[in-house]
Design a protein around this motif. Structure first.
Motif, PDB file in Angstrom:
ATOM      1  N   TRP A 115       0.827  -1.210   0.000  1.00 57.99           N
ATOM      2  CA  TRP A 115       0.000   0.000   0.000  1.00 57.99           C
ATOM      3  C   TRP A 115       0.860   1.259   0.000  1.00 57.99           C
ATOM      4  CZ3 TRP A 115      -5.232   0.269  -0.566  1.00 57.99           C
ATOM      5  CH2 TRP A 115      -5.955  -0.936  -0.445  1.00 57.99           C
ATOM      6  N   LEU A 116       1.949   1.250   0.751  1.00 61.86           N
ATOM      7  CA  LEU A 116       2.798   2.431   0.815  1.00 61.86           C
ATOM      8  C   LEU A 116       3.602   2.642  -0.465  1.00 61.86           C
ATOM      9  CD1 LEU A 116       1.971   2.483   3.781  1.00 61.86           C
ATOM     10  CD2 LEU A 116       4.351   2.967   4.371  1.00 61.86           C
ATOM     11  N   PHE A 117       3.956   1.546  -1.129  1.00 54.58           N
ATOM     12  CA  PHE A 117       4.780   1.642  -2.340  1.00 54.58           C
ATOM     13  C   PHE A 117       4.179   0.787  -3.456  1.00 54.58           C
ATOM     14  CE2 PHE A 117       7.453   2.247   1.414  1.00 54.58           C
ATOM     15  CZ  PHE A 117       7.923   3.530   1.181  1.00 54.58           C
ATOM     16  N   PRO A 118       3.009   1.166  -3.951  1.00 62.25           N
ATOM     17  CA  PRO A 118       2.348   0.375  -4.987  1.00 62.25           C
ATOM     18  C   PRO A 118       3.079   0.470  -6.326  1.00 62.25           C
ATOM     19  CG  PRO A 118       1.149   2.416  -4.624  1.00 62.25           C
ATOM     20  CD  PRO A 118       2.213   2.355  -3.563  1.00 62.25           C
ATOM     21  N   ILE A 119       3.072  -0.622  -7.070  1.00 63.90           N
ATOM     22  CA  ILE A 119       3.695  -0.667  -8.382  1.00 63.90           C
ATOM     23  C   ILE A 119       2.754  -1.386  -9.349  1.00 63.90           C
ATOM     24  CG2 ILE A 119       6.060  -0.538  -7.525  1.00 63.90           C
ATOM     25  CD1 ILE A 119       6.260  -3.563  -7.741  1.00 63.90           C
ATOM     26  N   HIS A 120       3.161  -1.481 -10.605  1.00 61.60           N
ATOM     27  CA  HIS A 120       2.341  -2.112 -11.633  1.00 61.60           C
ATOM     28  C   HIS A 120       2.503  -3.635 -11.631  1.00 61.60           C
ATOM     29  CE1 HIS A 120       1.318   1.804 -13.071  1.00 61.60           C
ATOM     30  NE2 HIS A 120       2.475   2.047 -13.637  1.00 61.60           N
ATOM     31  N   GLU A 121       2.660  -4.207 -10.458  1.00 65.17           N
ATOM     32  CA  GLU A 121       2.819  -5.650 -10.316  1.00 65.17           C
ATOM     33  C   GLU A 121       2.059  -6.103  -9.075  1.00 65.17           C
ATOM     34  OE1 GLU A 121       7.006  -6.670 -10.141  1.00 65.17           O
ATOM     35  OE2 GLU A 121       7.501  -4.940 -11.389  1.00 65.17           O
ATOM     36  N   LYS A 122       1.558  -7.304  -9.114  1.00 62.42           N
ATOM     37  CA  LYS A 122       0.857  -7.866  -7.965  1.00 62.42           C
ATOM     38  C   LYS A 122       1.869  -8.282  -6.908  1.00 62.42           C
ATOM     39  CE  LYS A 122      -2.923  -9.106  -5.849  1.00 62.42           C
ATOM     40  NZ  LYS A 122      -3.850  -8.057  -5.363  1.00 62.42           N
ATOM     41  N   GLY A 123       1.583  -7.936  -5.649  1.00 62.22           N
ATOM     42  CA  GLY A 123       2.439  -8.322  -4.544  1.00 62.22           C
ATOM     43  C   GLY A 123       1.841  -9.466  -3.747  1.00 62.22           C
ATOM     44  N   LEU A 124       2.431  -9.744  -2.594  1.00 64.72           N
ATOM     45  CA  LEU A 124       1.985 -10.863  -1.767  1.00 64.72           C
ATOM     46  C   LEU A 124       0.695 -10.556  -1.010  1.00 64.72           C
ATOM     47  CD1 LEU A 124       5.424 -12.092  -0.349  1.00 64.72           C
ATOM     48  CD2 LEU A 124       4.078 -13.074  -2.227  1.00 64.72           C
ATOM     49  N   ASN A 125       0.354  -9.284  -0.865  1.00 63.52           N
ATOM     50  CA  ASN A 125      -0.880  -8.906  -0.174  1.00 63.52           C
ATOM     51  C   ASN A 125      -2.034  -8.922  -1.176  1.00 63.52           C
ATOM     52  OD1 ASN A 125      -2.974  -7.779   1.255  1.00 63.52           O
ATOM     53  ND2 ASN A 125      -1.914  -5.881   1.772  1.00 63.52           N
ATOM     54  N   TYR A 126      -2.853  -9.956  -1.120  1.00 61.29           N
ATOM     55  CA  TYR A 126      -3.930 -10.102  -2.094  1.00 61.29           C
ATOM     56  C   TYR A 126      -5.013  -9.035  -1.927  1.00 61.29           C
ATOM     57  CZ  TYR A 126      -6.893 -12.200   1.535  1.00 61.29           C
ATOM     58  OH  TYR A 126      -7.632 -12.415   2.678  1.00 61.29           O
ATOM     59  N   GLU A 127      -5.013  -8.334  -0.785  1.00 54.00           N
ATOM     60  CA  GLU A 127      -5.994  -7.279  -0.550  1.00 54.00           C
ATOM     61  C   GLU A 127      -5.552  -5.918  -1.078  1.00 54.00           C
ATOM     62  OE1 GLU A 127      -8.549  -7.809   3.178  1.00 54.00           O
ATOM     63  OE2 GLU A 127      -6.581  -8.508   3.853  1.00 54.00           O
ATOM     64  N   CYS A 128      -4.362  -5.867  -1.659  1.00 54.90           N
ATOM     65  CA  CYS A 128      -3.862  -4.612  -2.231  1.00 54.90           C
ATOM     66  C   CYS A 128      -3.908  -4.710  -3.753  1.00 54.90           C
ATOM     67  CB  CYS A 128      -2.429  -4.353  -1.775  1.00 54.90           C
ATOM     68  SG  CYS A 128      -1.729  -2.812  -2.422  1.00 54.90           S
ATOM     69  N   PRO A 129      -4.566  -3.775  -4.413  1.00 46.11           N
ATOM     70  CA  PRO A 129      -4.658  -3.826  -5.876  1.00 46.11           C
ATOM     71  C   PRO A 129      -3.341  -3.439  -6.548  1.00 46.11           C
ATOM     72  CG  PRO A 129      -5.730  -1.858  -5.061  1.00 46.11           C
ATOM     73  CD  PRO A 129      -5.320  -2.644  -3.844  1.00 46.11           C
ATOM     74  N   VAL A 130      -3.269  -3.665  -7.839  1.00 48.63           N
ATOM     75  CA  VAL A 130      -2.121  -3.259  -8.650  1.00 48.63           C
ATOM     76  C   VAL A 130      -2.276  -1.782  -9.022  1.00 48.63           C
ATOM     77  CG1 VAL A 130      -0.969  -3.593 -10.882  1.00 48.63           C
ATOM     78  CG2 VAL A 130      -1.750  -5.573  -9.565  1.00 48.63           C
ATOM     79  N   LEU A 131      -1.208  -1.046  -8.948  1.00 50.19           N
ATOM     80  CA  LEU A 131      -1.227   0.372  -9.305  1.00 50.19           C
ATOM     81  C   LEU A 131      -1.619   0.551 -10.773  1.00 50.19           C
ATOM     82  CD1 LEU A 131      -0.499   3.339  -8.454  1.00 50.19           C
ATOM     83  CD2 LEU A 131       1.791   2.877  -9.361  1.00 50.19           C
ATOM     84  N   GLN A 132      -2.579   1.424 -11.027  1.00 53.88           N
ATOM     85  CA  GLN A 132      -3.006   1.737 -12.384  1.00 53.88           C
ATOM     86  C   GLN A 132      -2.249   2.974 -12.901  1.00 53.88           C
ATOM     87  OE1 GLN A 132      -5.475  -0.422 -13.998  1.00 53.88           O
ATOM     88  NE2 GLN A 132      -4.603  -1.493 -12.225  1.00 53.88           N
ATOM     89  N   ARG A 133      -2.087   3.040 -14.201  1.00 56.16           N
ATOM     90  CA  ARG A 133      -1.318   4.150 -14.777  1.00 56.16           C
ATOM     91  C   ARG A 133      -1.959   5.503 -14.470  1.00 56.16           C
ATOM     92  NH1 ARG A 133       2.462   1.703 -18.260  1.00 56.16           N
ATOM     93  NH2 ARG A 133       1.778  -0.287 -19.167  1.00 56.16           N
ATOM     94  N   HIS A 134      -3.281   5.586 -14.501  1.00 56.94           N
ATOM     95  CA  HIS A 134      -3.943   6.864 -14.219  1.00 56.94           C
ATOM     96  C   HIS A 134      -3.742   7.264 -12.756  1.00 56.94           C
ATOM     97  CE1 HIS A 134      -7.489   5.397 -11.913  1.00 56.94           C
ATOM     98  NE2 HIS A 134      -7.365   4.305 -12.656  1.00 56.94           N
ATOM     99  N   GLU A 135      -3.631   6.273 -11.869  1.00 52.84           N
ATOM    100  CA  GLU A 135      -3.358   6.580 -10.460  1.00 52.84           C
ATOM    101  C   GLU A 135      -1.942   7.126 -10.299  1.00 52.84           C
ATOM    102  OE1 GLU A 135      -5.556   3.657  -7.485  1.00 52.84           O
ATOM    103  OE2 GLU A 135      -4.395   2.534  -8.965  1.00 52.84           O
ATOM    104  N   ALA A 136      -0.982   6.479 -10.950  1.00 47.29           N
ATOM    105  CA  ALA A 136       0.408   6.932 -10.859  1.00 47.29           C
ATOM    106  C   ALA A 136       0.537   8.366 -11.364  1.00 47.29           C
ATOM    107  CB  ALA A 136       1.313   5.996 -11.656  1.00 47.29           C
ATOM    108  N   LEU A 137      -0.147   8.682 -12.456  1.00 47.22           N
ATOM    109  CA  LEU A 137      -0.101  10.040 -12.999  1.00 47.22           C
ATOM    110  C   LEU A 137      -0.727  11.030 -12.023  1.00 47.22           C
ATOM    111  CD1 LEU A 137       0.554  11.897 -15.387  1.00 47.22           C
ATOM    112  CD2 LEU A 137      -1.704  11.351 -16.323  1.00 47.22           C
ATOM    113  N   ALA A 138      -1.872  10.671 -11.453  1.00 49.45           N
ATOM    114  CA  ALA A 138      -2.527  11.557 -10.494  1.00 49.45           C
ATOM    115  C   ALA A 138      -1.665  11.755  -9.249  1.00 49.45           C
ATOM    116  CB  ALA A 138      -3.900  10.989 -10.106  1.00 49.45           C
ATOM    117  N   MET A 139      -1.014  10.708  -8.787  1.00 51.55           N
ATOM    118  CA  MET A 139      -0.124  10.817  -7.629  1.00 51.55           C
ATOM    119  C   MET A 139       1.042  11.762  -7.911  1.00 51.55           C
ATOM    120  SD  MET A 139       0.153   6.885  -6.303  1.00 51.55           S
ATOM    121  CE  MET A 139      -1.179   6.094  -5.375  1.00 51.55           C
TER     122      MET A 139
END
Length: 266
Positions: A115-139
């Motif tokens: 959650w603190l460092f989201p990327i465009h890849e799935k991590g081990l926390n299944y409750e955390c989504p994958v970062l979307q490109r529009h989110e990265a741009l907005a951030m």
């Protein structure tokens, strides 16, 4: 050059066989300054191997993947302090306020890092989504979000034994408790994966400029022998996250010849 001259003390502690080195000094933030200090100390290369698929995909910008579902915005909402992360059920500002410096908690909890460092890849926390490109741009365009990302970065830097001095230049130095934090990093291998994720994340949200100073700080401690066990990760995972290919190759040529100390020096 002035910053480079100060860097060997980077950080306080005691010089070998000497007295206290004084207050911590900044690490170099430019490649030329780092090479000026350490190029004569570079010796035995690490074992080289091919880059992993995730690093290659990151370098290429995840070709063939849309990663741009407009209905997915949980990570952006989390960083706007409007959404609880899962499974910890905390907002980002509460994490900063309550977890900064809580080293055991940061070490043994694992779900927060995605959650603190989201990327465009799935991590081990299944409750955390994958970062979307529009989110990265907005951030990258939201000043409040940028400040929170930098705070997250500061919290994990402190966990690893570093202190961010200037978030605009990326200048950093050792933290007050660097000895115990370096030892923890040397002993717990999963933190290598976390650092890779942090570096990837910074590059996705408009904070690429913070990556090189962090890498130069890590490289300094690797060459000095205090983080000797991080050499292979630095070569195969951390340096390859840099977007600029020329800088990547320059650093790889330098660090691949650095000594891998048998024992860390404190």
């Amino acid at each position: 050059a002035a910053a480079a001259a100060a860097a060997p003390a980077a950080a306080g502690g005691k010089k070998k066989g000497g007295s206290a080195a004084g207050p911590p000094q900044p690490y170099p933030t430019a490649v030329r300054d780092w090479l000026q200090l350490y190029k004569t100390r570079l010796r035995r290369p690490p074992r080289l191997r091919r880059l992993t698929p995730d690093i290659l995909e990151y370098q290429d910008g995840y070709p063939g993947q849309s990663l741009n579902n407009p209905s997915q915005d949980k990570l952006l909402r989390f960083y706007r302090n409007d959404l609880f992360c899962r499974p910890d059920r905390m907002k980002i500002e509460d994490i900063h306020a309550e977890w900064f410096g809580k080293y055991d908690l940061l070490e043994y909890k694992h779900g927060y890092i995605q959650w603190l460092f989201p990327i465009h890849e799935k991590g081990l926390n299944y409750e955390c989504p994958v970062l979307q490109r529009h989110e990265a741009l907005a951030m990258s365009r939201d000043s409040a979000v940028q400040a929170r990302i930098k705070k997250s970065f500061e919290m994990l830097l402190d966990f690893y034994g570093f202190q961010l001095v200037d978030s605009n230049t990326g200048t950093m130095q050792r933290s007050a408790r660097w000895k115990e934090r370096f030892l923890n990093l040397e002993m717990h291998g999963h933190n290598k994966l976390r650092i890779t994720r942090i570096l990837k994340h910074l590059g996705e949200v408009g904070l690429e400029h913070l990556k090189l100073p962090f890498l130069l700080a890590l490289m300094t401690e690797i060459v000095e022998g205090r983080l000797a066990h991080q050499l292979d990760s630095c070569v195969h995972f951390w340096i390859p996250t840099l977007r600029d290919e020329d800088t990547r190759q320059l650093l790889l040529e330098a660090i691949r010849n650095s000594p891998k100390a048998e024992n860390s020096r404190f």
